[in-house]
Design an enzyme around this catalytic site. Structure first.
Site, PDB file in Angstrom:
ATOM      1  N   TYR A 113      18.624  18.628  -3.568  1.00 15.85           N
ATOM      2  CA  TYR A 113      18.529  19.330  -2.211  1.00 15.85           C
ATOM      3  C   TYR A 113      18.467  20.906  -2.371  1.00 15.85           C
ATOM      4  O   TYR A 113      17.526  21.404  -1.658  1.00 15.85           O
ATOM      5  CB  TYR A 113      19.987  18.779  -1.372  1.00 15.85           C
ATOM      6  CG  TYR A 113      20.119  19.373  -0.210  1.00 15.85           C
ATOM      7  CD1 TYR A 113      19.344  19.673   0.819  1.00 15.85           C
ATOM      8  CD2 TYR A 113      21.052  20.629  -0.170  1.00 15.85           C
ATOM      9  CE1 TYR A 113      19.728  20.259   2.092  1.00 15.85           C
ATOM     10  CE2 TYR A 113      21.556  21.453   1.027  1.00 15.85           C
ATOM     11  CZ  TYR A 113      20.683  21.110   2.121  1.00 15.85           C
ATOM     12  OH  TYR A 113      21.175  22.185   3.271  1.00 15.85           O
TER      13      TYR A 113
ATOM     14  N   TRP B 240      28.464  24.913   4.528  1.00 11.77           N
ATOM     15  CA  TRP B 240      29.442  23.951   5.281  1.00 11.77           C
ATOM     16  C   TRP B 240      29.561  24.018   6.538  1.00 11.77           C
ATOM     17  O   TRP B 240      30.499  24.137   7.369  1.00 11.77           O
ATOM     18  CB  TRP B 240      30.969  24.447   4.568  1.00 11.77           C
ATOM     19  CG  TRP B 240      31.188  24.456   3.194  1.00 11.77           C
ATOM     20  CD1 TRP B 240      30.263  24.488   2.277  1.00 11.77           C
ATOM     21  CD2 TRP B 240      32.529  24.588   2.297  1.00 11.77           C
ATOM     22  NE1 TRP B 240      30.749  24.575   0.848  1.00 11.77           N
ATOM     23  CE2 TRP B 240      32.220  24.485   1.126  1.00 11.77           C
ATOM     24  CE3 TRP B 240      33.809  24.453   2.939  1.00 11.77           C
ATOM     25  CZ2 TRP B 240      33.431  24.598   0.237  1.00 11.77           C
ATOM     26  CZ3 TRP B 240      34.816  24.618   1.932  1.00 11.77           C
ATOM     27  CH2 TRP B 240      34.446  24.600   0.693  1.00 11.77           C
TER      28      TRP B 240
HETATM   29  N1  NAP Z   1      24.991  20.740   6.738  1.00 11.73           N
HETATM   30  C1  NAP Z   1      25.380  21.764   6.124  1.00 11.73           C
HETATM   31  O1  NAP Z   1      26.655  21.755   5.714  1.00 11.73           O
HETATM   32  C2  NAP Z   1      24.725  22.875   5.838  1.00 11.73           C
HETATM   33  C3  NAP Z   1      24.983  23.739   5.148  1.00 11.73           C
HETATM   34  C4  NAP Z   1      23.978  24.931   4.506  1.00 11.73           C
HETATM   35  C5  NAP Z   1      22.984  25.036   5.153  1.00 11.73           C
HETATM   36  N2  NAP Z   1      22.440  24.009   5.994  1.00 11.73           N
HETATM   37  C6  NAP Z   1      21.061  24.006   6.498  1.00 11.73           C
HETATM   38  O2  NAP Z   1      21.303  24.234   7.800  1.00 11.73           O
HETATM   39  C7  NAP Z   1      20.282  23.763   8.675  1.00 11.73           C
HETATM   40  C8  NAP Z   1      20.806  22.807   9.732  1.00 11.73           C
HETATM   41  O3  NAP Z   1      21.740  21.707   9.113  1.00 11.73           O
HETATM   42  P1  NAP Z   1      22.062  20.499   9.974  1.00 11.73           P
HETATM   43  O4  NAP Z   1      23.605  20.324   9.290  1.00 11.73           O
HETATM   44  O5  NAP Z   1      22.191  21.030  11.636  1.00 11.73           O
HETATM   45  O6  NAP Z   1      21.503  19.551   9.891  1.00 11.73           O
HETATM   46  P2  NAP Z   1      21.433  18.095  10.179  1.00 11.73           P
HETATM   47  O7  NAP Z   1      22.559  17.777  11.323  1.00 11.73           O
HETATM   48  O8  NAP Z   1      21.440  16.914   9.242  1.00 11.73           O
HETATM   49  O9  NAP Z   1      20.212  17.793  11.244  1.00 11.73           O
HETATM   50  C9  NAP Z   1      18.824  17.763  10.378  1.00 11.73           C
HETATM   51  C10 NAP Z   1      17.949  17.716  11.509  1.00 11.73           C
HETATM   52  O10 NAP Z   1      16.666  17.548  10.848  1.00 11.73           O
HETATM   53  C11 NAP Z   1      15.636  16.527  11.292  1.00 11.73           C
HETATM   54  N3  NAP Z   1      14.841  16.253  10.401  1.00 11.73           N
HETATM   55  C12 NAP Z   1      15.098  15.442   9.283  1.00 11.73           C
HETATM   56  N4  NAP Z   1      13.914  15.111   8.733  1.00 11.73           N
HETATM   57  C13 NAP Z   1      12.798  15.408   9.550  1.00 11.73           C
HETATM   58  C14 NAP Z   1      11.571  15.133   9.525  1.00 11.73           C
HETATM   59  N5  NAP Z   1      10.938  14.400   8.455  1.00 11.73           N
HETATM   60  N6  NAP Z   1      10.858  15.534  10.717  1.00 11.73           N
HETATM   61  C15 NAP Z   1      11.559  16.299  11.733  1.00 11.73           C
HETATM   62  N7  NAP Z   1      12.836  16.471  11.904  1.00 11.73           N
HETATM   63  C16 NAP Z   1      13.690  16.058  10.601  1.00 11.73           C
HETATM   64  C17 NAP Z   1      16.872  15.763  11.786  1.00 11.73           C
HETATM   65  O11 NAP Z   1      16.299  14.789  12.846  1.00 11.73           O
HETATM   66  P3  NAP Z   1      16.911  13.184  12.853  1.00 11.73           P
HETATM   67  O12 NAP Z   1      18.099  13.391  13.760  1.00 11.73           O
HETATM   68  O13 NAP Z   1      15.575  12.368  13.234  1.00 11.73           O
HETATM   69  O14 NAP Z   1      17.194  12.917  11.404  1.00 11.73           O
HETATM   70  C18 NAP Z   1      17.918  16.411  12.392  1.00 11.73           C
HETATM   71  O15 NAP Z   1      17.670  16.896  13.770  1.00 11.73           O
HETATM   72  C19 NAP Z   1      19.421  22.951   7.547  1.00 11.73           C
HETATM   73  O16 NAP Z   1      18.476  23.769   7.337  1.00 11.73           O
HETATM   74  C20 NAP Z   1      20.309  22.760   6.453  1.00 11.73           C
HETATM   75  O17 NAP Z   1      19.354  22.757   4.941  1.00 11.73           O
HETATM   76  C21 NAP Z   1      23.333  22.959   6.321  1.00 11.73           C
END
Ligand code: NAP
Length: 306
Positions: free
Chosen positions: A130, A155
């Site tokens: 990832y 996080w």
């Molecule tokens: N979560 C963490 O702890 C964390 C930490 C550091 C950075 N980040 C970054 O912060 C950002 C937001 O994270 P988050 O936690 O909000 O993520 P999340 O809740 O897992 O949401 C991911 C989103 O991406 C969409 N997605 C995934 N695959 C897709 C595809 N093939 N086509 C279109 N949409 C797609 C998902 O849609 P579906 O609902 O259809 O699956 C969902 O809307 C990301 O860039 C992540 O890398 C997250």
């Protein structure tokens, strides 16, 4: 202004859609309408929409599953990001993208072995698929020639979706004792905080009289989290204590710290995820709350039925 917002069913996308609804016209396609894994449809979709700005919180975020699904993780986190950046360059519009502390290996310490916060220009060395896919996305955007902001955070949690906060609140109702990892350090970051900060940056961008000069001065990577560092174990203690004080939990479980070795996962995580925020504070004059204050603001929005 017309914004193309990806990932609005996710934690951060959901918060951004809410935050920006009175700021701009936000077009937030579902995955069925705009699937980033279907890379051939990205350019035609963006060209047909002709947005003024792209915000891309969508990502393949299943950190452990990515070890098995590396091609899909790379397609969504790197190739799709690259195509979005190319489209942004062709249209002459900015791309705001989100990335992760997992681009680092977590080994940054001072001469005494004390953990040090990572700066934006520190060497990257992801420990898992990832993190590698997100790093490839960052590099593709930076090399694309489009105007961009890459906001690295860590996080992430919110009141919706799948996240550590909601998992701990559920477990706290089900179990008298919890064992939580206490040898990984980082900063919990709420989507409420991130979306407010993002709006503030966008307001500064739109208010700038000379757009070219603004982008020349501000384009690049930023670390964006609240202040302070904790462990997953102490984060979970703060969650249950604050939730009890707010009347969301009747009783709190005993929480015991365990080493990561006792909670093996397919993907290795960095020991130190602490990010230095000097750059984002200096460029955008953001006042960053402490992480536990930020947690309290999120829990205060919960009602007792949550
Ligand atoms: N979560 C963490 O702890 C964390 C930490 C550091 C950075 N980040 C970054 O912060 C950002 C937001 O994270 P988050 O936690 O909000 O993520 P999340 O809740 O897992 O949401 C991911 C989103 O991406 C969409 N997605 C995934 N695959 C897709 C595809 N093939 N086509 C279109 N949409 C797609 C998902 O849609 P579906 O609902 O259809 O699956 C969902 O809307 C990301 O860039 C992540 O890398 C997250």
């Amino acid at each position: 202004m017309k914004i193309l917002l990806t990932g609005s069913s996710g934690q951060l996308g959901h918060a951004l859609q809410k935050e920006l609804q009175d700021f701009a016209e936000v077009i937030a396609p579902t995955r069925a309408q705009f699937d980033l894994a279907d890379t051939d449809q990205i350019a035609p979709y963006v060209q047909a929409l002709q947005p003024d700005l792209i915000i891309n919180p969508a990502a393949y975020t299943a950190v452990d599953l990515a070890e098995k699904e590396s091609e899909l993780a790379h397609r969504v986190n790197a190739i799709a990001a690259q195509i979005l950046a190319e489209q942004a360059r062709l249209l002459g519009i900015p791309l705001v993208h989100f990335s992760t502390d997992y681009v680092f290996d977590g080994s940054k310490v001072d001469a005494d072995g004390k953990l040090l916060a990572y700066r934006e220009d520190d060497d990257t060395a992801p420990l898992n698929v990832y993190g590698a896919s997100k790093l490839a996305g960052e590099r593709a955007i930076a090399n694309s020639g489009c105007k961009h902001l890459i906001l690295r955070t860590s996080w992430v949690y919110s009141g919706v979706g799948k996240n550590f906060l909601l998992t701990i609140l559920r477990l706290a109702k089900e179990k008298p004792e919890l064992k939580i990892v206490n040898d990984q350090w980082g900063t919990p970051t709420s989507t409420l905080f991130l979306s407010h900060a993002c709006r503030s940056i966008l307001e500064q961008m739109t208010q700038a009289s000379d757009q070219q000069a603004w982008w020349k001065a501000h384009q690049g990577i930023y670390h964006l989290t609240p202040e302070g560092v904790t462990t997953w174990c102490d984060f979970s203690r703060a969650i249950v204590q604050q939730a009890q004080q707010l009347g969301l939990l009747d009783q709190v479980p005993a929480i015991h710290g365990i080493p990561s070795a006792e909670y093996p996962t397919p993907a290795q995580r960095p020991r130190n995820s602490s990010l230095d925020k000097s750059k984002v504070k200096a460029h955008f004059h953001l006042a960053l709350p402490d992480w536990d204050q930020s947690l309290n603001e999120v829990l205060a929005t919960f009602n007792v039925c949550h």
